[in-house]
Design an enzyme around this catalytic site. Structure first.
Site, PDB file in Angstrom:
ATOM      1  N   GLY A   1       2.236  11.655   2.344  1.00  0.00           N
ATOM      2  CA  GLY A   1       2.381  10.197   2.057  1.00  0.00           C
ATOM      3  C   GLY A   1       3.146  10.042   0.659  1.00  0.00           C
TER       4      GLY A   1
ATOM      5  CD1 TRP B   1       3.613  -6.039  -0.576  1.00  0.00           C
ATOM      6  CD2 TRP B   1       5.651  -6.882  -1.076  1.00  0.00           C
ATOM      7  NE1 TRP B   1       3.575  -7.352   0.011  1.00  0.00           N
ATOM      8  CE2 TRP B   1       4.611  -7.847  -0.353  1.00  0.00           C
ATOM      9  CE3 TRP B   1       7.022  -7.202  -1.564  1.00  0.00           C
ATOM     10  CZ2 TRP B   1       5.317  -9.279  -0.152  1.00  0.00           C
ATOM     11  CZ3 TRP B   1       7.411  -8.584  -1.368  1.00  0.00           C
ATOM     12  CH2 TRP B   1       6.738  -9.439  -0.328  1.00  0.00           C
TER      13      TRP B   1
ATOM     14  CE1 TYR C   1      -4.142  -0.069   5.188  1.00  0.00           C
ATOM     15  CE2 TYR C   1      -3.385  -1.964   4.162  1.00  0.00           C
ATOM     16  CZ  TYR C   1      -3.411  -0.924   3.891  1.00  0.00           C
ATOM     17  OH  TYR C   1      -2.777  -0.216   2.776  1.00  0.00           O
TER      18      TYR C   1
ATOM     19  CG  LEU D   1      -9.151  10.401   4.642  1.00  0.00           C
ATOM     20  CD1 LEU D   1      -8.372   9.076   4.525  1.00  0.00           C
ATOM     21  CD2 LEU D   1     -10.197  10.630   3.641  1.00  0.00           C
TER      22      LEU D   1
HETATM   23  N1  LIG Z   1       2.359   1.773   1.547  1.00  0.00           N
HETATM   24  C1  LIG Z   1       2.190   0.623   0.993  1.00  0.00           C
HETATM   25  O1  LIG Z   1       2.801  -0.352   0.899  1.00  0.00           O
HETATM   26  C2  LIG Z   1       0.465   0.387   0.293  1.00  0.00           C
HETATM   27  C3  LIG Z   1       0.304  -1.026  -0.022  1.00  0.00           C
HETATM   28  C4  LIG Z   1      -1.047  -0.997  -0.521  1.00  0.00           C
HETATM   29  C5  LIG Z   1      -1.814  -0.123  -0.873  1.00  0.00           C
HETATM   30  N2  LIG Z   1      -1.595   1.103  -0.393  1.00  0.00           N
HETATM   31  C6  LIG Z   1      -2.494   2.259  -0.130  1.00  0.00           C
HETATM   32  O2  LIG Z   1      -1.889   3.450  -0.927  1.00  0.00           O
HETATM   33  C7  LIG Z   1      -2.438   4.662  -0.487  1.00  0.00           C
HETATM   34  C8  LIG Z   1      -1.320   5.556  -0.290  1.00  0.00           C
HETATM   35  O3  LIG Z   1      -0.439   4.921   0.635  1.00  0.00           O
HETATM   36  P1  LIG Z   1       1.250   5.559   0.852  1.00  0.00           P
HETATM   37  O4  LIG Z   1       1.925   4.512   0.822  1.00  0.00           O
HETATM   38  O5  LIG Z   1       1.155   6.731   0.356  1.00  0.00           O
HETATM   39  O6  LIG Z   1       0.872   5.705   2.590  1.00  0.00           O
HETATM   40  P2  LIG Z   1       1.603   6.682   3.558  1.00  0.00           P
HETATM   41  O7  LIG Z   1       2.926   7.001   3.052  1.00  0.00           O
HETATM   42  O8  LIG Z   1       1.495   6.005   4.827  1.00  0.00           O
HETATM   43  O9  LIG Z   1       0.853   8.146   3.528  1.00  0.00           O
HETATM   44  C9  LIG Z   1      -0.542   7.982   3.988  1.00  0.00           C
HETATM   45  C10 LIG Z   1      -0.958   9.198   3.620  1.00  0.00           C
HETATM   46  O10 LIG Z   1      -2.522   9.471   4.338  1.00  0.00           O
HETATM   47  C11 LIG Z   1      -2.618  10.481   5.030  1.00  0.00           C
HETATM   48  N3  LIG Z   1      -3.532  10.124   6.279  1.00  0.00           N
HETATM   49  C12 LIG Z   1      -3.685   9.043   7.059  1.00  0.00           C
HETATM   50  N4  LIG Z   1      -4.493   9.281   7.897  1.00  0.00           N
HETATM   51  C13 LIG Z   1      -5.298  10.561   7.425  1.00  0.00           C
HETATM   52  C14 LIG Z   1      -6.592  10.959   7.745  1.00  0.00           C
HETATM   53  N5  LIG Z   1      -7.278  10.588   8.807  1.00  0.00           N
HETATM   54  N6  LIG Z   1      -7.048  12.152   7.489  1.00  0.00           N
HETATM   55  C15 LIG Z   1      -6.356  12.516   5.991  1.00  0.00           C
HETATM   56  N7  LIG Z   1      -5.144  12.045   5.630  1.00  0.00           N
HETATM   57  C16 LIG Z   1      -4.639  10.871   6.348  1.00  0.00           C
HETATM   58  C17 LIG Z   1      -1.254  10.719   5.694  1.00  0.00           C
HETATM   59  O11 LIG Z   1      -1.204  12.072   6.230  1.00  0.00           O
HETATM   60  P3  LIG Z   1       0.043  12.868   6.893  1.00  0.00           P
HETATM   61  O12 LIG Z   1       0.833  13.413   5.874  1.00  0.00           O
HETATM   62  O13 LIG Z   1      -0.907  13.897   7.623  1.00  0.00           O
HETATM   63  O14 LIG Z   1       0.508  11.757   8.049  1.00  0.00           O
HETATM   64  C18 LIG Z   1      -0.401  10.668   4.457  1.00  0.00           C
HETATM   65  O15 LIG Z   1      -0.397  11.680   3.701  1.00  0.00           O
HETATM   66  C19 LIG Z   1      -3.247   4.151   0.905  1.00  0.00           C
HETATM   67  O16 LIG Z   1      -4.736   4.118   0.288  1.00  0.00           O
HETATM   68  C20 LIG Z   1      -2.950   2.785   1.005  1.00  0.00           C
HETATM   69  O17 LIG Z   1      -3.747   2.015   1.762  1.00  0.00           O
HETATM   70  C21 LIG Z   1      -0.214   1.469   0.461  1.00  0.00           C
END
Ligand SMILES: NC(=O)c1ccc[n+]([C@@H]2O[C@H](COP(=O)([O-])OP(=O)(O)OC[C@H]3O[C@@H](n4cnc5c(N)ncnc54)[C@H](OP(=O)(O)O)[C@@H]3O)[C@@H](O)[C@H]2O)c1
Length: 313
Positions: free
Chosen positions: A15, A155, A130, A42
């Site tokens: 991620g 974002w 979500y 997870l």
């Molecule tokens: N992206 C945004 O705009 C945003 C906004 C607000 C909050 N957040 C929060 O910030 C955090 C990180 O987000 P990000 O942007 O880095 O997201 P991301 O790029 O979509 O990455 C999500 C990560 O979670 C892993 N994952 C998903 N389902 C899983 C599961 N069942 N078990 C283990 N790993 C799992 C994925 O693993 P794989 O590598 O195996 O796919 C990936 O490494 C999250 O908690 C998200 O809710 C993100």
């Protein structure tokens, strides 16, 4: 792993936040172990507990999560399993290991009806699955591990993984015009800046581990709110300054671009609490975007690098 090299366990392998954390923490001289699927899922809480029990880290950072906002409307169970139950398992196992947990939540816990930046104590009322699953994750974590720091962010963009900035760069190469929603307001946030904040939080908590003021929910976003359209225009302009094409970005309304999940019209977050407690504030997203584009494309007035062609080709 010894007492003098406290280990930081990061959940989430590929991620954008996980990769940014790994980069920044290692740059700060920290010992990092990053774990993810398929070994640690997870949705299988026992796999989460097991890895924390075995690693006995000094810190657990949960950077993994179910992040597909629209798909979550059809995959409710998977979203709650990862974002609520899985997050709770991580927090509980961290607590049993005597470790604080740092976790990421979202601006989508709010419904967007406020007209000024949301503070941490504002009432939550997520519009979609979500946001609901992330809110439940916040609540479950707080119940099982008093030593929690939950960073609500928004974002997120970075050189890594899939994100809005990278999508806009691809569309900018493929199309003369791009239509982007201009009636949703929020804070674009650069994952490496967020990771830098985590480094500072860990440093502070290491100095004063028993100060309860340092724990709880904090808003952590880059400064200076905008709309998706404003963000897209800046991305396209920054790309053009680096030799890429310059598509026209047309503002449209949410009604013109219906999505499965409803998003808040206004989810701008106040970061005053983070500034007050930790003495840090993230810079304006425009500065962060410039750094991101330097990494993705190359510096201004340079020819686009081969990396861009590979990343977006
Ligand atoms: N992206 C945004 O705009 C945003 C906004 C607000 C909050 N957040 C929060 O910030 C955090 C990180 O987000 P990000 O942007 O880095 O997201 P991301 O790029 O979509 O990455 C999500 C990560 O979670 C892993 N994952 C998903 N389902 C899983 C599961 N069942 N078990 C283990 N790993 C799992 C994925 O693993 P794989 O590598 O195996 O796919 C990936 O490494 C999250 O908690 C998200 O809710 C993100």
């Amino acid at each position: 792993m010894t007492a003098d090299t406290p280990t930081i366990l990061i959940l989430g392998r590929n991620g954008q936040v996980a990769r940014s954390l790994e980069e920044q923490l290692i740059a700060h001289g920290r010992t990092v172990v990053k774990v993810g699927r398929p070994e640690v899922d997870l949705c299988d809480p026992s796999s989460v507990s097991r890895v924390i029990r075995v690693a006995r880290p000094a810190w657990v950072i949960n950077a993994a999560g179910y992040t597909a906002v629209d798909r979550a409307e059809d995959e409710t169970q998977a979203a709650f399993a990862a974002n609520a139950i899985g997050a709770q398992a991580a927090a509980l196992a961290a607590s049993e290991a005597g470790a604080p947990i740092i976790h990421f939540s979202t601006d989508y816990v709010f419904d967007g009806t406020k007209a000024m930046p949301y503070v941490e104590t504002d009432a939550t009322s997520p519009l979609g699955i979500y946001g609901q699953s992330k809110l439940e994750g916040e609540q479950l974590i707080a119940k099982v591990n008093q030593q929690h720091v939950i960073l609500r962010t928004a974002w997120v963009f970075s050189p890594f993984g899939a994100n809005f900035a990278k999508t806009m760069l691809r569309l900018n190469r493929e199309r003369p015009t791009i239509n982007v929603v201009d009636d949703q307001h929020g804070n674009p946030t650069y994952a490496p800046d967020l990771a830098d904040i985590v480094c500072r939080i860990i440093a502070r908590l290491s100095e004063s581990p028993s100060d309860q003021n340092n724990f709880g929910i904090f808003h952590a976003v880059n400064n200076s709110p905008t709309t998706w359209c404003g963000f897209a225009q800046a991305i396209v302009e920054g790309a053009a300054q680096r030799g890429a094409p310059h598509a026209t970005v047309n503002p449209i309304t949410t009604k013109d671009y219906p999505t499965k999940a409803e998003r808040p019209k206004y989810s701008v977050l106040s970061t005053n609490k983070l500034a007050k407690v930790y003495g840090v504030r993230l810079r304006p997203w425009q500065d962060a975007l410039s750094d991101a584009l330097d990494r993705l494309i190359g510096r201004r007035n340079e020819k686009p690098s081969h990396r861009l062609q590979q990343d977006f080709g």
